[in-house]
Enzyme design. Structure first.
Site, PDB file in Angstrom:
ATOM      1  N   ASP A 209       3.651  -2.872 -12.206  1.00 15.95           N
ATOM      2  CA  ASP A 209       4.513  -1.876 -11.553  1.00 15.95           C
ATOM      3  C   ASP A 209       4.739  -2.177 -10.077  1.00 15.95           C
ATOM      4  OD1 ASP A 209       5.073  -0.256 -13.701  1.00 15.95           O
ATOM      5  OD2 ASP A 209       3.489   1.195 -13.296  1.00 15.95           O
TER       6      ASP A 209
ATOM      7  N   LYS B 243       6.110   7.272  -8.782  1.00 16.59           N
ATOM      8  CA  LYS B 243       7.297   7.007  -9.604  1.00 16.59           C
ATOM      9  C   LYS B 243       7.113   7.727 -10.930  1.00 16.59           C
ATOM     10  CE  LYS B 243       5.068   4.280 -12.662  1.00 16.59           C
ATOM     11  NZ  LYS B 243       4.897   4.585 -14.103  1.00 16.59           N
TER      12      LYS B 243
END
Length: 292
Positions: free
Chosen positions: A142, A10
């Protein structure tokens, strides 16, 4: 049966620290964007009760690795819910690493999420994505974003997600061969933890930035020079709390052109953004493997 799965990266298109909680965790607002690139995990379930991790990078084969921790967490949760006789469930997991450590690309959290999602299927523990995301916070802040698997504005400590759709772009991501510790960045005396919290609409309209970029530039002249160089060609920022810098392009050809201009010793890759995690796309195509 296919056992090999992508563990995607990401990038944080923006990242703001909006406060500190009593427990010392930081509140954030960030835009979590998946790219079609990442590590690969080969996960083979068994009934030995053992979680075994194998990697060419022997340093990663330890009990503190996020992959091992997430597999053990899933077993513990399944046992507490009476889902399986978890003591008999095991797996051999082979990690093929492409995501640099300390790069801000979420490698450890992504590995953990892939492990949780895939073993949840292979072991038939039957947790929903929301349940997996909830207890995955123990692994990393995350991790819920990787489990839900959609481009999202993320708030709180990583536990509040607002899925959105964005126009897919091409990104050049450059790694300056610098490992940055997330813990050190959050504890830096130069971190301003009072960026004003904004509405979702405002966040998407205002120019994007990263509160940790100032700290990284101050500490690492190499990162400062890299951002300056790439910014002369395209919008460029640091991602997460790590060292990778990304540049945004409308097409692959433009990204390749700029990549070719960089010094030959620069590590990097070009990838397309996607609104749905590549892992989730794989799972949807292979759903018949798990629901017979």
């Amino acid at each position: 049966m296919i056992y090999t799965w992508l563990s995607p990266v990401k990038i944080n298109l923006f990242l703001y620290v909006t406060g500190i909680r009593e427990n010392k965790y930081h509140n954030i607002q960030t835009l979590f964007q998946f790219l079609n690139y990442g590590d690969t995990l080969k996960i083979i379930p068994n009934k030995t009760g053992k979680i075994q991790l194998f990697s060419k990078k022997k340093l990663l084969e330890n009990k503190e690795n996020s992959i091992v921790c997430s597999a053990k967490l899933l077993k513990a949760k399944a046992l507490s819910y009476g889902r399986i006789d978890a003591n008999h469930y095991g797996a051999k997991i082979f990690l093929y690493k492409r995501i640099p450590m300390g790069s801000g690309l979420g490698g450890g959290s992504s590995n953990a999420a892939t492990t949780l999602i895939v073993l949840n299927k292979l072991w038939n523990t039957q947790f929903t994505l929301q349940e997996l995301a909830s207890f995955s916070l123990k692994i990393g802040t995350d991790t819920p974003g990787f489990i839900i698997g959609k481009t999202s504005i993320v708030e709180g400590i990583g536990n509040i997600l607002h899925p959105i759709k964005r126009q897919e772009k091409w990104y050049l991501v450059v790694y300056p061969n610098i490992h940055i510790s997330t813990k050190q960045m959050f504890s830096s005396p130069f971190l301003m933890s009072n960026t004003s919290k904004k509405s979702l609409k405002s966040l998407l309209k205002l120019p994007f930035s990263n509160d940790f970029e100032y700290i990284a530039k101050k500490k690492f002249i190499k990162i400062k020079k890299l951002i300056s160089m790439l910014s002369s060609y395209a919008p460029s920022r640091m991602t997460g709390t790590g060292s990778c810098v990304f540049s945004e392009f409308n097409n692959k050809k433009s990204a390749q052109k700029i990549f070719s201009l960089l010094p030959k010793n620069m590590q990097g890759f070009i990838a397309k953004s996607v609104n749905i995690s590549p892992l989730h796309k794989m799972l949807n195509k292979k759903k018949y493997l798990f629901y017979k």
